[in-house]
Design an enzyme around this catalytic site. Sequence first.
Site, short mmCIF file in Angstrom:
data_model
loop_
_atom_site.label_atom_id
_atom_site.label_comp_id
_atom_site.label_asym_id
_atom_site.label_seq_id
_atom_site.Cartn_x
_atom_site.Cartn_y
_atom_site.Cartn_z
CG HIS A 18 -2.05 0.93 1.14
ND1 HIS A 18 -1.93 2.26 1.43
CD2 HIS A 18 -3.31 0.71 0.74
CE1 HIS A 18 -3.10 2.82 1.22
NE2 HIS A 18 -3.96 1.92 0.79
CG ASP A 64 -8.54 -4.42 -2.52
OD1 ASP A 64 -9.73 -4.27 -2.25
OD2 ASP A 64 -7.84 -3.55 -3.04
#
Length: 434
Positions: free
Chosen positions: A308, A368
């Site tokens: 991320h 996710d």
Amino acid sequence: MKSETVTITDNSTGKTVECPILKGTYGAPVIDTAALYKELGMFTLDPGFTTTASCRSAITYLDGEHGILLHRGYPIEQLAEQSSFLEVSYLLLHGELPTADEFADYESQIKRYNNVHEHLMRFFNGYRYDAHPMSIMVGVTGAMASYYHETVDVKNPEHRMQTAHRLIAKMPNIGSKVYKHGVGEPFIYPDNSLGYIENLMNMMFAIPSEPYELHPQAVQALDKLMILHADHEQNASTSTVRLSGSSEANPFAAISAGISTLWGKAHGGANEAVLEMLEEIGDPKNVHKFVDRAKDKNDNYRLMGFGHRVYKNFDPRATIISKACHEVLDDMDPNSELRPLMEIAMELEKIALEDEYFIERKLYPNVDFYSGIILRALGIPTSMFTVFFAMARSAGWIANWLELMEDPDFRIGRPRQLYIGSEKRDYIPLDKRG
Ligand code: ACO
């Protein structure tokens, strides 16, 4: 008291500029570089906006080093456990949690707006039955601008809030129609005896010929998933919505631009890519091979659902969602055919978290990584995953749009560039070119 500044010196001329340091409630201070061009004739360069704050915002705070995510000050863990997606959407838009009366008013307004114009149905028929759901989302959400253009004055605060409520009300209707179009089933209208998430599931899965029974655990799991995706500060899609909105474009057109950005697999499309990856791995014993591929500098393969831009410790949403994932599989279907995928996911997470490559680069599972398994357990096909993300993130997008439109510093977004092309040269007619 001496104000805090940073002095920037142009060593070639000796000229300096004092740039103020601004501090927010939390987070790294920022340097206000507005005077840089005026004083030194220079811009800043920051590809990918890795160190540039694009706005002031009071909506969401995230601290990537410590895995903290707050919406209007409230920790995501508390919201996911105790609130509902509809309440979180109110919080994002209005800045405060609603009282019971305020929430009842909000819910009834959302119900009043949850239908779409009948003519909008025709847009769906323009798409092939196998069109990617996100391409339909982009088009149909953009088409909403045609119904709310003349009547929406973006400079009018009441119109703006009405638009925000309309968007939140209509997204489940549009998203479920995208699904129905793909599977060739009749569209189901909203049922106002149902709550927001129940209504969404009913529009997705009910068929006119028989009653549809809602599974309370499924409703709860989807509600949690929607809360976890509701907003996430100035990510690529939210920044897109702000940039589009800054030209005073129709808000539905701006949201459609955000949906386009979300679609990419480096952003919201990752949940779809994670499931495809787990299926491709096929067995926990193959995990090593894929981890090795992800580490190979000559292979551009990446582990989907890992890494991320901001979280460099852990993604707090991933922790909540991994727990929810286990609960869903246990409560709903202990013998679920998704168990093997879950086992692959757990093995992948274990191996990657112990591997030097991932530790060094601070690559942790993101939201996710597990969300696809929950969505699949709820019967939602892989190609629809990012549509669910878009329906949830609409709350954050429109909250950011409202904030932008109210910003005293409001102006069109216009980044600068470092030009590296040809020097000025003269045009050569076609017949004279060698
Ligand atoms: N698998 C393997 N290696 C990775 C991964 C990954 N998933 N992600 C990053 N890396 C490596 C890069 O190769 C790079 O290595 P290097 O320093 O040796 O060159 C290093 O980690 C840093 O990567 P960047 O691409 O510079 O990090 P950035 O912050 O730009 O990218 C991103 C973040 C796009 C999320 C990236 O981690 C990625 O592609 N992840 C997979 C896709 C994904 O899960 N996206 C969802 C994001 S969350 C969301 O939108 C909800």
